[in-house]
Design a protein around this motif. Structure first.
Motif, PDB file in Angstrom:
ATOM      1  N   ASN A 163       0.798  -1.229   0.000  1.00 11.50           N
ATOM      2  CA  ASN A 163       0.000   0.000   0.000  1.00 11.50           C
ATOM      3  C   ASN A 163       0.826   1.271   0.000  1.00 11.50           C
ATOM      4  OD1 ASN A 163      -2.518  -1.345   0.078  1.00 11.50           O
ATOM      5  ND2 ASN A 163      -2.241  -1.710   2.273  1.00 11.50           N
ATOM      6  N   THR A 164       2.101   1.142   0.276  1.00  9.87           N
ATOM      7  CA  THR A 164       2.944   2.335   0.297  1.00  9.87           C
ATOM      8  C   THR A 164       4.414   1.925   0.240  1.00  9.87           C
ATOM      9  OG1 THR A 164       3.579   4.290   1.557  1.00  9.87           O
ATOM     10  CG2 THR A 164       2.936   2.364   2.831  1.00  9.87           C
TER      11      THR A 164
ATOM     12  N   ASN B  98      -2.835   7.351   0.857  1.00  9.37           N
ATOM     13  CA  ASN B  98      -1.769   6.831  -0.007  1.00  9.37           C
ATOM     14  C   ASN B  98      -1.965   7.134  -1.495  1.00  9.37           C
ATOM     15  OD1 ASN B  98      -3.800   5.049  -0.618  1.00  9.37           O
ATOM     16  ND2 ASN B  98      -2.524   3.213  -0.521  1.00  9.37           N
ATOM     17  N   ASP B  99      -2.870   8.062  -1.837  1.00 14.01           N
ATOM     18  CA  ASP B  99      -3.128   8.373  -3.258  1.00 14.01           C
ATOM     19  C   ASP B  99      -1.841   8.652  -4.021  1.00 14.01           C
ATOM     20  OD1 ASP B  99      -4.630   9.652  -1.154  1.00 14.01           O
ATOM     21  OD2 ASP B  99      -6.127  10.250  -2.638  1.00 14.01           O
ATOM     22  N   SER B 100      -1.000   9.486  -3.397  1.00 12.64           N
ATOM     23  CA  SER B 100       0.172   9.942  -4.138  1.00 12.64           C
ATOM     24  C   SER B 100       1.208   8.831  -4.267  1.00 12.64           C
ATOM     25  CB  SER B 100       0.786  11.143  -3.425  1.00 12.64           C
ATOM     26  OG  SER B 100       1.210  10.727  -2.138  1.00 12.64           O
TER      27      SER B 100
ATOM     28  N   GLU C  31       3.874   5.658  -7.867  1.00 16.71           N
ATOM     29  CA  GLU C  31       5.245   5.276  -7.539  1.00 16.71           C
ATOM     30  C   GLU C  31       5.355   3.758  -7.324  1.00 16.71           C
ATOM     31  OE1 GLU C  31       8.319   6.394  -4.020  1.00 16.71           O
ATOM     32  OE2 GLU C  31       6.639   7.782  -4.329  1.00 16.71           O
ATOM     33  N   ILE C  32       4.362   3.212  -6.646  1.00  7.35           N
ATOM     34  CA  ILE C  32       4.331   1.751  -6.458  1.00  7.35           C
ATOM     35  C   ILE C  32       4.253   1.077  -7.817  1.00  7.35           C
ATOM     36  CG2 ILE C  32       2.976  -0.187  -5.540  1.00  7.35           C
ATOM     37  CD1 ILE C  32       1.968   1.740  -3.335  1.00  7.35           C
TER      38      ILE C  32
END
Lengths: 80, 449
Positions: B152-153, B211-213, B217-218
């Motif tokens: 998730n992040t 965690n939208d941003s 990146e993930i």
């Protein structure tokens, strides 16, 4: 040291059973209890009782004096 | 984006074989093939803020929720039955209700006979990743070719807002420390799986404002690592779920928000958009929670059924008993109730019919509630007091009285613990009416945590 006790708050999630170093978690008909003769509160194995450390439910494990090992608010982060 | 159909002439010809009939990895397959989740993994090693394993609600459709836990031999029996009834069954998944890798013995003890008896089935597993690195060899050895990691992040500071705690090396750990350990384990496990040729899917729960941003990146990182598919799924959150996010009023994304975030994911991993966020005991085609045809009584085990189809039958009166101290909340254990409040529910109308005293409560134990403190004679008297009720709503109930109620055709309901009584009555009456309309034996939809 007196054994810990599982209360009716227990949700039968099984998390404690495999990690108890003494095999003290007894399960019968989905009701979990701690065998008071086997429980050492993990002395000599870990700093803190392992069932207490992994239990996801506040108030599900109490000590011999009836104090919650994980008091309200300590696990969920929600206001007690 | 990688094209599965053409992968046969590309780098890895086996990928096509792995995804062609796996409904979660290929949208095309999701219209043709069925999967079944075997709920053999009850324990979990951490607490996500979108999860509440306390309630076993058969009306919900979300991961982590399940109506009964199977032992390995029961799971094999269930698979055998499913193979007979679901001819398009191709995939067996391990998804919970806890974390499969917090229960490795149970999961792998199920894989061994499955692989021998049904070599044609794909085995797959979903995990939070905390114990993934040390499990990779066993995963490969047991023929599990598909693994999903929930990631998730990539930032432990964000992780602190997503995970309440983890159990790690004999201690409960919290905050950034916990999130960092988890992230390290996830990334080590991910590389190890890819190095062993396992097909990896990443699930990311989109939590608006949290965690939208992180999601693009993930997507970039896992694509570069060689992950096959990335599933950006919406947070499921409502106050009645009792999850941290639900209670704190953090809701799931709108369709538009979800789409916006997915649009920013441009890596090579194919975006999975057909996920239906199945329960940990789902069976059938994706999104099909209604295979009443599949009612399996695993040998010596509980009867577990897949949810029936929803229809709207005409309202019929339903008589319900509730264990509640003041009539406000469902707050009493079945065995501790000194009286039951009786209600008649017709449609949405609730009529209170008064209280029935219990002369001697079934359970005389203190908080320990051990079996020895129970009296069979008291239980029988209690059941006689409730003989005309269709269901009993209580905060908790033991296995013995649960079975005894079912044997009398009375539905035990413990999935509405600490709900307002009226809401619990409405929900329960609705469920019982649906069951009745479809002629489903009570026991078939009863699950026991």
């Amino acid at each position: 040291m007196l054994a810990l006790v599982i209360t009716v708050e227990c949700i039968a999630c099984w998390a404690c059973e495999p990690i108890c170093p003494n095999g003290a978690i007894r399960v019968k008909n989905e009701i979990f209890r701690i065998d008071k003769n086997s429980c050492t509160r993990c002395e000599g194995h870990a700093e803190l009782p392992q069932c207490v450390e992994i239990c996801p439910v506040e108030g599900a494990i109490i000590d011999a004096e009836g104090r919650a090992m994980n008091p309200p608010g300590t696990l969920t982060g929600l206001p007690a | 984006m990688r094209d599965v159909q053409e992968s046969g002439c590309g780098s890895n010809p086996s990928v096509h074989a792995l995804v062609a009939d796996h409904p979660c990895y290929s949208e095309g397959a999701s219209h043709r093939y069925a999967r079944m989740h075997l709920a053999v993994a009850p324990a979990c090693n951490m607490q996500c803020r979108y999860c509440n394993r306390k309630f076993d609600c058969s009306n919900e459709s979300r991961p982590g929720v399940v109506s009964g836990v199977l032992l390995p031999d029961q799971a094999v029996e269930r698979t055998r039955e499913a193979m007979r009834r679901l001819e398009n069954l191709r995939v067996i998944g391990f998804a919970g209700p806890g974390d499969p890798l917090a229960n490795p013995e149970r999961v792998f003890a199920t894989c061994r006979p499955l692989r021998q008896q049904f070599p044609e089935l794909h085995l797959c597993l979903s995990t939070n990743g905390l114990h993934l690195p040390e499990a990779v060899e066993a995963i490969v050895a047991h023929g599990i070719h598909h693994v999903t990691i929930t990631l998730n992040t990539l930032d432990p500071v964000v992780g602190e807002a997503i995970y309440s705690w983890i159990f790690w090396q004999k201690k409960r750990r919290r905050g950034v420390e916990a999130a960092r350990i988890l992230l390290d384990q996830q990334l080590i496990g991910l590389s190890a799986l890819l190095a062993r040729g396992v097909l990896v899917k990443i699930n990311t729960v989109l939590i608006p404002g949290i965690n939208d941003s992180q999601v693009p990146e993930i997507n970039r990182l896992v694509s570069e690592a060689g992950v096959f598919s990335h599933n950006v799924m919406p947070l499921i959150s409502a106050p009645e779920h009792g999850t941290y996010y639900g209670v704190m009023g953090i809701s799931g994304p709108t369709e538009a928000q979800l789409q916006q975030v997915r649009d920013r994911c441009s890596g090579a991993a194919r975006l999975m958009t057909h996920c239906r966020q199945c329960r940990a005991d789902a069976a059938g085609m994706l999104g099909e929670d209604r295979q009443a045809e599949l009612k399996i009584n695993a040998s010596g085990g509980r009867v577990i059924a897949i949810q029936p189809a929803r229809r709207e039958p005409a309202p019929e009166p339903v008589l319900l008993a509730v264990a509640s101290s003041t009539g406000e909340l469902v707050d009493i254990h079945f065995g501790h109730a000194g009286s039951f409040r009786i209600y008649r529910v017709i449609g949405e109308t609730i009529e209170a019919l008064g209280e029935r005293e219990v002369v001697d409560p079934y359970c005389h134990g203190d908080d320990r509630c051990v079996e020895e403190s129970h009296s069979a004679a008291s239980l029988n008297r209690l059941l006689n007091r409730l003989h005309d009720c269709h269901g009993v709503i209580c905060s908790r109930i033991g296995y013995t009285p649960w079975q005894a109620l079912l044997a009398r055709g009375i539905e035990p309901v413990n999935s509405h613990a600490h709900w307002p009584v009226r809401e619990a009555l409405r929900q329960t009456a609705r469920k019982l009416r649906q069951q009745r309309a479809q002629n489903i034996p009570m026991a078939a939809v009863a699950g026991m945590k």
